[in-house]
Write an enzyme that holds these catalytic residues in place. Structure first.
Site, PDB file in Angstrom:
ATOM      1  N   GLU A  19       0.841  -1.193   0.000  1.00 36.03           N
ATOM      2  CA  GLU A  19       0.000   0.000   0.000  1.00 36.03           C
ATOM      3  C   GLU A  19       0.880   1.248   0.000  1.00 36.03           C
ATOM      4  OE1 GLU A  19      -3.544   1.870   2.874  1.00 36.03           O
ATOM      5  OE2 GLU A  19      -2.017   0.545   3.720  1.00 36.03           O
ATOM      6  N   LYS A  24      -9.640   2.688  -2.012  1.00 38.30           N
ATOM      7  CA  LYS A  24      -9.784   2.016  -0.719  1.00 38.30           C
ATOM      8  C   LYS A  24     -11.133   2.339  -0.087  1.00 38.30           C
ATOM      9  CE  LYS A  24      -7.210   1.530   3.667  1.00 38.30           C
ATOM     10  NZ  LYS A  24      -6.046   2.081   4.412  1.00 38.30           N
ATOM     11  N   CYS A  54      -5.347  -2.957   2.635  1.00 34.83           N
ATOM     12  CA  CYS A  54      -5.041  -2.886   4.065  1.00 34.83           C
ATOM     13  C   CYS A  54      -6.261  -3.033   4.986  1.00 34.83           C
ATOM     14  CB  CYS A  54      -4.286  -1.599   4.353  1.00 34.83           C
ATOM     15  SG  CYS A  54      -3.292  -1.664   5.881  1.00 34.83           S
TER      16      CYS A  54
END
Length: 259
Positions: A43, A109, A143
């Site tokens: 990431e 995300k 993540c």
């Protein structure tokens, strides 16, 4: 023609703080000797997990995207990782999946990390994506998304679930447990690539990058806390064999998700 195998390189690396040029150079060096179909980066691979978005943000026509396309073509491999993108006056923690022919697929995300105030800096995404690459259906996430199984639920019959991360050492036990759980519950390969080293906020990252098969068996031998790269081979026949034999996905709950 559908390939039965997909060779995936997991790049567990340090990241220079808010220095895209240094990170591009470092990553390019790390992948120079790799032969794979897909290379997975952490990431925010160009900057580290920073909330100083204005300092490192690029556009979709910026230097890092241009570099990714060139590197993908040179390596004849798809590359996936996330970086900070500015678009329409908003900042995004955007995952980029670039293929050797220049095709780009993006995912913003969904679950911004509120503990670090990521939600105050970055605009959350609303769309889950599935990428068909070399006959494998791939679901790439970022993540903190790992903590939310409903978002990852395999209602699309994808083959590979990928998480790119900056997941700190202090909570690494959760990372280990959840990666394995996502593989088992979705009957898919599950790959997680995390960074190592210290960032400028003094957070330590111990890697624990890993790959699991559809039964939750660990496939890699990546050591913790050091820079390393390992190529693992995914087999479509492995997925088919156990999905047909066990049939767990046939019993999954159906649901609709509001975003």
């Amino acid at each position: 023609m559908t390939n039965d195998t997909l060779n995936v390189a997991l790049l567990q690396t340090t990241l220079a703080w808010e220095n895209p040029k240094a990170n591009r150079t470092h990553i390019e060096d790390k992948v120079s000797s790799i032969t794979a179909d897909l290379i997975v980066l952490p990431e925010m691979f160009s900057s580290g997990f920073t909330m100083n978005a204005s300092e490192v943000a690029e556009t979709m026509n910026g230097e890092t995207i241009t570099w990714l396309k060139a590197l993908s073509k040179t390596k004849n491999a798809a590359i996936v990782g996330s970086l900070v993108i500015k678009e329409n006056e908003n900042y995004y923690n955007r995952l980029i999946f670039v293929e050797p022919n220049g095709t780009l697929t993006t995912y913003d995300k969904r679950h911004t990390f509120t503990l670090a105030n990521e939600h105050k800096v970055y605009t959350a995404g609303t769309k889950k994506i599935i990428i068909d690459y070399k006959g494998f259906k791939i679901c790439p996430l970022v993540c903190y998304d790992l903590r939310f199984p409903v978002w990852a639920r395999n209602s699309e019959d994808y083959d590979v679930l990928i998480y790119v991360a900056n997941w700190p050492k202090v909570r690494i036990a959760a990372w280990d447990a959840l990666l394995k759980a996502r593989a088992i519950e979705n009957m898919s390969y599950c790959i997680g690539v995390n960074r190592v080293g210290l960032d400028d906020n003094n957070y330590e990252y111990s890697g624990h990058s890993a790959a699991y098969d559809v039964l939750g068996n660990r496939m890699d031998s990546i050591p913790e806390s050091i820079e390393t790269t390992e190529v693992i081979t995914l087999e479509k026949s492995h997925i088919t064999k156990y999905r047909e034999r066990l049939g767990f996905l046939k019993d999954r709950d159906t649901f609709s998700l509001e975003v």
